[in-house]
Design an enzyme around this catalytic site. Sequence first.
Site, mmCIF file in Angstrom:
data_model
loop_
_atom_site.group_PDB
_atom_site.id
_atom_site.type_symbol
_atom_site.label_atom_id
_atom_site.label_comp_id
_atom_site.label_asym_id
_atom_site.label_seq_id
_atom_site.Cartn_x
_atom_site.Cartn_y
_atom_site.Cartn_z
ATOM 1 N N CYS A 1 -21.838 16.083 0.739
ATOM 2 C CA CYS A 1 -22.361 14.785 0.293
ATOM 3 C C CYS A 1 -21.670 14.327 -0.996
ATOM 4 O O CYS A 1 -21.865 14.921 -2.054
ATOM 5 C CB CYS A 1 -23.869 14.935 0.093
ATOM 6 S SG CYS A 1 -24.671 13.571 -0.756
ATOM 7 N N CYS B 1 -23.995 13.361 -3.829
ATOM 8 C CA CYS B 1 -24.611 14.585 -4.378
ATOM 9 C C CYS B 1 -23.691 15.225 -5.415
ATOM 10 O O CYS B 1 -24.153 15.699 -6.454
ATOM 11 C CB CYS B 1 -24.905 15.598 -3.271
ATOM 12 S SG CYS B 1 -26.084 15.027 -2.034
#
Length: 123
Positions: A30, A33
Amino acid sequence: MATTEITGANFQETVQGDGIVVLDFWADWCGPCKRFAPIFEQASEENPDAVFGKVDTEANQELSAALQIQSIPTLMLFRDGVLLARESGLLPGKAINELIAKAKELDMDEVRKQIEAEQGEAQ
């Protein structure tokens, strides 16, 4: 303050404790993230009285499913075992600090009374 790795095995023990617990649900693949990770780490250093934990959603799929994590990063904030905030998306550090400050100001006895009242109405 370093972050703690949270798994299905230590989740309940971590969030049920006294004080503030801030969890970051993330995955290695991600991009947001990865951009959020240093922001989360900085917030952990600025709030040494709170527990900061990271939950790898890939390694903890059952826990993530049980908590209905549908997008990442997702931040969850608990105080004294009560979920107070849940935010999805990349938050700025200031927003994390504000959430923590608001959580510290709460009268948890009042929060529990509100939760009981809402659960009573739902039945």
